[in-house]
Design a protein around this motif. Structure first.
Motif, PDB file in Angstrom:
ATOM      1  N   ILE A   1      38.521  35.743  31.626  1.00 58.23           N
ATOM      2  CA  ILE A   1      38.013  36.747  30.700  1.00 58.23           C
ATOM      3  C   ILE A   1      39.147  37.599  30.138  1.00 58.23           C
ATOM      4  CG2 ILE A   1      36.569  38.820  30.505  1.00 58.23           C
ATOM      5  CD1 ILE A   1      34.669  37.499  32.551  1.00 58.23           C
ATOM      6  N   MET A   2      40.137  37.896  30.975  1.00 66.63           N
ATOM      7  CA  MET A   2      41.270  38.703  30.520  1.00 66.63           C
ATOM      8  C   MET A   2      42.275  37.890  29.702  1.00 66.63           C
ATOM      9  SD  MET A   2      42.009  41.427  33.619  1.00 66.63           S
ATOM     10  CE  MET A   2      42.030  40.256  34.969  1.00 66.63           C
ATOM     11  N   GLY A   3      42.025  36.589  29.565  1.00 71.62           N
ATOM     12  CA  GLY A   3      42.914  35.756  28.765  1.00 71.62           C
ATOM     13  C   GLY A   3      44.142  35.299  29.503  1.00 71.62           C
ATOM     14  N   GLU A   4      44.223  35.523  30.802  1.00 68.88           N
ATOM     15  CA  GLU A   4      45.374  35.091  31.592  1.00 68.88           C
ATOM     16  C   GLU A   4      45.284  33.602  31.941  1.00 68.88           C
ATOM     17  OE1 GLU A   4      45.691  37.655  34.956  1.00 68.88           O
ATOM     18  OE2 GLU A   4      45.810  39.486  33.751  1.00 68.88           O
ATOM     19  N   MET A   5      44.089  33.047  31.793  1.00 69.05           N
ATOM     20  CA  MET A   5      43.862  31.614  31.974  1.00 69.05           C
ATOM     21  C   MET A   5      43.021  31.129  30.807  1.00 69.05           C
ATOM     22  SD  MET A   5      42.825  30.906  35.956  1.00 69.05           S
ATOM     23  CE  MET A   5      44.018  30.911  37.290  1.00 69.05           C
ATOM     24  N   PRO A   6      43.174  29.874  30.403  1.00 66.34           N
ATOM     25  CA  PRO A   6      42.310  29.328  29.354  1.00 66.34           C
ATOM     26  C   PRO A   6      40.906  29.078  29.896  1.00 66.34           C
ATOM     27  CG  PRO A   6      43.707  27.614  30.222  1.00 66.34           C
ATOM     28  CD  PRO A   6      44.176  28.902  30.857  1.00 66.34           C
ATOM     29  N   VAL A   7      39.954  28.984  29.017  1.00 63.25           N
ATOM     30  CA  VAL A   7      38.579  28.725  29.443  1.00 63.25           C
ATOM     31  C   VAL A   7      38.476  27.399  30.201  1.00 63.25           C
ATOM     32  CG1 VAL A   7      36.224  28.284  28.630  1.00 63.25           C
ATOM     33  CG2 VAL A   7      37.580  30.109  27.592  1.00 63.25           C
ATOM     34  N   ASP A   8      39.302  26.422  29.820  1.00 63.01           N
ATOM     35  CA  ASP A   8      39.258  25.121  30.485  1.00 63.01           C
ATOM     36  C   ASP A   8      39.675  25.191  31.946  1.00 63.01           C
ATOM     37  OD1 ASP A   8      38.294  23.828  28.300  1.00 63.01           O
ATOM     38  OD2 ASP A   8      40.230  23.093  27.588  1.00 63.01           O
ATOM     39  N   ALA A   9      40.286  26.303  32.361  1.00 61.71           N
ATOM     40  CA  ALA A   9      40.634  26.465  33.779  1.00 61.71           C
ATOM     41  C   ALA A   9      39.380  26.471  34.642  1.00 61.71           C
ATOM     42  CB  ALA A   9      41.417  27.759  33.981  1.00 61.71           C
ATOM     43  N   TYR A  10      38.228  26.687  34.011  1.00 65.43           N
ATOM     44  CA  TYR A  10      36.960  26.653  34.755  1.00 65.43           C
ATOM     45  C   TYR A  10      36.767  25.308  35.451  1.00 65.43           C
ATOM     46  CZ  TYR A  10      32.000  26.339  35.785  1.00 65.43           C
ATOM     47  OH  TYR A  10      30.805  26.142  36.427  1.00 65.43           O
ATOM     48  N   ASP A  11      37.200  24.226  34.815  1.00 66.95           N
ATOM     49  CA  ASP A  11      37.027  22.899  35.411  1.00 66.95           C
ATOM     50  C   ASP A  11      37.731  22.807  36.765  1.00 66.95           C
ATOM     51  OD1 ASP A  11      35.604  22.113  33.157  1.00 66.95           O
ATOM     52  OD2 ASP A  11      37.423  21.453  32.120  1.00 66.95           O
ATOM     53  N   LYS A  12      38.932  23.389  36.822  1.00 69.28           N
ATOM     54  CA  LYS A  12      39.671  23.412  38.081  1.00 69.28           C
ATOM     55  C   LYS A  12      38.946  24.276  39.104  1.00 69.28           C
ATOM     56  CE  LYS A  12      44.212  24.443  40.076  1.00 69.28           C
ATOM     57  NZ  LYS A  12      45.573  25.010  39.823  1.00 69.28           N
ATOM     58  N   PHE A  13      38.394  25.410  38.648  1.00 67.92           N
ATOM     59  CA  PHE A  13      37.621  26.292  39.526  1.00 67.92           C
ATOM     60  C   PHE A  13      36.473  25.538  40.178  1.00 67.92           C
ATOM     61  CE2 PHE A  13      33.448  28.376  39.334  1.00 67.92           C
ATOM     62  CZ  PHE A  13      33.545  29.243  40.412  1.00 67.92           C
ATOM     63  N   LEU A  14      35.741  24.762  39.366  1.00 64.74           N
ATOM     64  CA  LEU A  14      34.568  24.069  39.891  1.00 64.74           C
ATOM     65  C   LEU A  14      34.967  23.011  40.920  1.00 64.74           C
ATOM     66  CD1 LEU A  14      31.525  23.949  39.701  1.00 64.74           C
ATOM     67  CD2 LEU A  14      31.747  22.296  37.832  1.00 64.74           C
ATOM     68  N   LYS A  15      36.060  22.318  40.663  1.00 68.19           N
ATOM     69  CA  LYS A  15      36.526  21.322  41.626  1.00 68.19           C
ATOM     70  C   LYS A  15      36.930  21.979  42.942  1.00 68.19           C
ATOM     71  CE  LYS A  15      38.124  17.829  38.306  1.00 68.19           C
ATOM     72  NZ  LYS A  15      39.304  17.106  37.751  1.00 68.19           N
ATOM     73  N   GLU A  16      37.606  23.132  42.839  1.00 65.01           N
ATOM     74  CA  GLU A  16      38.012  23.845  44.051  1.00 65.01           C
ATOM     75  C   GLU A  16      36.800  24.346  44.831  1.00 65.01           C
ATOM     76  OE1 GLU A  16      41.146  26.715  43.917  1.00 65.01           O
ATOM     77  OE2 GLU A  16      42.172  25.694  42.263  1.00 65.01           O
ATOM     78  N   ALA A  17      35.793  24.825  44.100  1.00 64.65           N
ATOM     79  CA  ALA A  17      34.566  25.308  44.763  1.00 64.65           C
ATOM     80  C   ALA A  17      33.892  24.171  45.512  1.00 64.65           C
ATOM     81  CB  ALA A  17      33.619  25.902  43.731  1.00 64.65           C
ATOM     82  N   GLN A  18      33.863  22.998  44.903  1.00 66.81           N
ATOM     83  CA  GLN A  18      33.236  21.848  45.551  1.00 66.81           C
ATOM     84  C   GLN A  18      34.048  21.386  46.763  1.00 66.81           C
ATOM     85  OE1 GLN A  18      33.060  19.395  42.033  1.00 66.81           O
ATOM     86  NE2 GLN A  18      30.954  20.001  41.551  1.00 66.81           N
ATOM     87  N   SER A  19      35.358  21.423  46.647  1.00 68.11           N
ATOM     88  CA  SER A  19      36.193  21.010  47.781  1.00 68.11           C
ATOM     89  C   SER A  19      36.128  22.013  48.927  1.00 68.11           C
ATOM     90  CB  SER A  19      37.647  20.827  47.330  1.00 68.11           C
ATOM     91  OG  SER A  19      38.218  22.063  46.923  1.00 68.11           O
ATOM     92  N   MET A  20      35.831  23.265  48.603  1.00 68.95           N
ATOM     93  CA  MET A  20      35.689  24.301  49.632  1.00 68.95           C
ATOM     94  C   MET A  20      34.429  24.108  50.466  1.00 68.95           C
ATOM     95  SD  MET A  20      36.711  27.980  48.019  1.00 68.95           S
ATOM     96  CE  MET A  20      38.419  28.478  47.823  1.00 68.95           C
TER      97      MET A  20
END
Length: 581
Positions: free
Chosen positions: A543-562
């Motif tokens: 949201i603050m623009g420090e990461m692109p919106v596409d970084a969400y894909d990495k977030f979801l993979k990490e959440a699933q691996s957790m």
């Protein structure tokens, strides 16, 4: 001499109750917890109450706006509740057979501190409860901000008080505390020693279901309401901002963007106060429009799902990133505390708050004369129904547990049970009769305009006096709609907004108050903390623009691996058990 006199009076009072039990009509059993003769149009089912000791004083008290000292004393210093009406669908119990408790009873009660209550041991309501029940209480409150450490130290030391308020702080929750031998399983004791709580919780299926464990155990005293309380949190707009922009209350995300843009053009430097002391970023308001709910929710099939993992999450993040870039949000939204948010709210920078209308009535209307309106949660498309994952299941206030180190379990239960009697309902919710509340013609307590709630002799604001002269969150029958002075005050439209939200938003996705087994609780807490931290970091940076919106894909993979799937399976199992209660 004074102690002997009090003891003699107590014995005489108990003797009167015993005599009245013998002479009362058949069927008036003390353990039934039947309602008192508070409504003259209903059959008198008062339990074991002598008609002389509890004469009907409703004619003297109801509608009386200037009670005499004698009338005030009779209300405040006796268990007589005949002036109180049966104002809900279910009758509040009136079993006072346990009071006054015999002997010199002193209970230790641990509870978190409240900055609005300097000394619980001198709280006016609790002093009155002590006088009516004959039970003296020593409140133990740790310094503000040190509750978690103090609780951990207390549990690890093994030196426990009689009662703990907010026992769910125990690692794994209340049930884990019982299994580990810290709290008492009260299942076999409730009916005998807590007749008022027993009758009240059993008078409604929702109250019954949310106060029992999956295997039918009763482990504590829960705050339970006469109704499902109105939604308490939402979007609030300054009326002047609507006037300056010339726009109607926005509903769709596109309408919100238009409104916020025009509000910025009208001089509001950061029109939307996006941060929230109830959870940064996630408030279930804007994200809910995309189905990206804060945490767990029920999908259209009634199964548990995780909001941050929903299909439209990237759309939500893209929208908020753009709004942040355009300067529509307060720049400190990720870090602002409550005081910073309120300072911004009353300034000319803010047009919209996401908060409680009760809170904003105090800060906006009462303190700054700023009028405001409530908006329904945004939707994506015109015609869609607004929704929220908040739903009150008639569980309100807080809960209490009795520890295994209590030397007088019956007295501890009697002290808590008083809160679920009609007299306890009046006192805990509305405070002292005369100075704080009066009784209307129907037998409902209310705050007159000169109540200490509104005109405190020490000049404290209502946001403080609502704690000073009454108990705002307690294990009791909580009557939020009538007893919250920020709702009840003359001219307040806070309750109207909350009712409007409740009646016009879909709550079918709301999760009920499920509970976990000991093993589940430990794993759920571990996974939940990891997922929460991950979500907070990624969403804030995107949201603050420090990461692109596409970084969400990495977030979801990490959440699933957790272990997201395991996390959801734990919640689903708990939900399945809840549905079978």
């Amino acid at each position: 001499m004074k102690n002997n006199t009090k003891r003699l009076l107590s014995l005489l009072f108990v003797l009167v109750l015993i005599i009245s039990t013998v002479t009362a009509c058949s069927g008036n059993k003390a353990e039934d917890g039947a309602g008192s003769s508070s409504n003259s149009n209903k059959e008198n089912t008062s339990n074991a109450q002598d008609p002389v000791a509890f004469k009907d004083i409703s004619g003297d008290i109801r509608g009386n706006k200037a009670p005499t000292q004698e009338q005030t004393d009779e209300v405040n210093h006796s268990l007589n509740d005949t002036y109180l009406g049966d104002v809900y669908d279910e009758v509040i119990p009136s079993d006072y057979s346990a009071y006054p408790v015999k002997g010199d009873v002193v209970l230790d009660v641990w509870m978190p501190a409240n900055s609005n209550i300097p000394d619980m041991n001198n709280h006016v309501v609790q002093k009155q409860v002590e006088q009516l029940t004959g039970i003296k209480v020593n409140f133990i409150t740790p310094p503000i901000g040190q509750e978690a450490d103090a609780f951990t130290l207390m549990i690890s030391s093994g030196d426990l008080p009689d009662i703990i308020i907010e026992p769910g702080r125990y690692p794994g929750g209340l049930e884990a505390g019982v299994n580990d031998g810290a709290y008492i399983d009260l299942t076999d004791l409730m009916e005998k020693n807590a007749p008022n709580y027993t009758k009240w919780r059993n008078s409604d299926e929702s109250r019954r279901k949310t106060t029992v464990t999956d295997d039918g155990k009763l482990l504590g005293f829960y705050g339970i309401a006469p109704y499902s309380e109105w939604t308490w949190f939402g979007t609030l707009i300054k009326q002047e901002a609507l006037d300056k922009t010339g726009l109607e209350i926005p509903n769709t995300i596109d309408e919100w963007h238009t409104f916020l843009t025009k509000a910025k053009e009208a001089g509001y430097k950061a029109p939307l106060n996006y941060g929230s002391s109830y959870g940064q970023i996630f408030t279930g308001i804007i994200n809910g429009a995309y189905g990206v709910w804060d945490w767990t929710f029920l999908d259209k099939n009634g199964k548990v799902a995780w909001g941050p993992a929903q299909p439209k999450a990237k759309e939500y993040l893209s929208t908020m990133q753009q709004w942040n870039k355009e300067g529509l949000l307060n720049p400190d939204w990720a870090t602002a505390d409550f005081n910073q948010r309120m300072a911004s709210a009353i300034s000319g920078d803010t047009a919209v708050m996401m908060d409680s209308p009760d809170t904003m009535w105090s800060y906006w209307k009462e303190q700054s004369n700023i009028d405001f309106v409530g908006a329904l949660n945004p939707v994506l498309n015109k015609g869609d129904k607004s929704a929220t994952t908040y739903k009150n299941f008639k569980r309100a206030g807080t809960e209490a547990a009795i520890t295994t180190q209590s030397e007088n379990v019956e007295a501890a239960m009697a002290w808590l049970d008083f809160n679920f009697s009609k007299k306890g309902w009046e006192l805990i919710n509305f405070g002292e009769y005369g100075k704080v509340h009066l009784i209307d013609e129907t037998g409902m307590p209310y705050y007159p305009e000169d109540s200490y709630i509104y005109k405190d002799p020490e000049g404290q604001p209502v946001s403080t006096t609502l704690y000073k002269y009454r108990m705002h969150s307690w294990p009791n029958i909580r009557d939020e709609h009538h007893a919250n002075p920020l709702i009840a005050t003359k001219g307040s439209y806070s309750g109207d907004i909350r009712k409007f939200w409740t009646e016009n938003m879909d709550t079918s996705m709301a999760m009920p108050p499920i509970s976990f087994t000991k093993d589940e609780a430990s794993r759920e807490a571990e996974l939940g903390n990891q997922l929460s931290t991950l979500r907070g970091e990624y969403f804030a940076k995107i949201i603050m623009g420090e990461m692109p919106v596409d970084a969400y894909d990495k977030f979801l993979k990490e959440a699933q691996s957790m272990g997201l799937d395991e996390f959801l399976s734990i919640h689903q199992a708990a939900l399945d058990r809840y549905n079978k209660r």
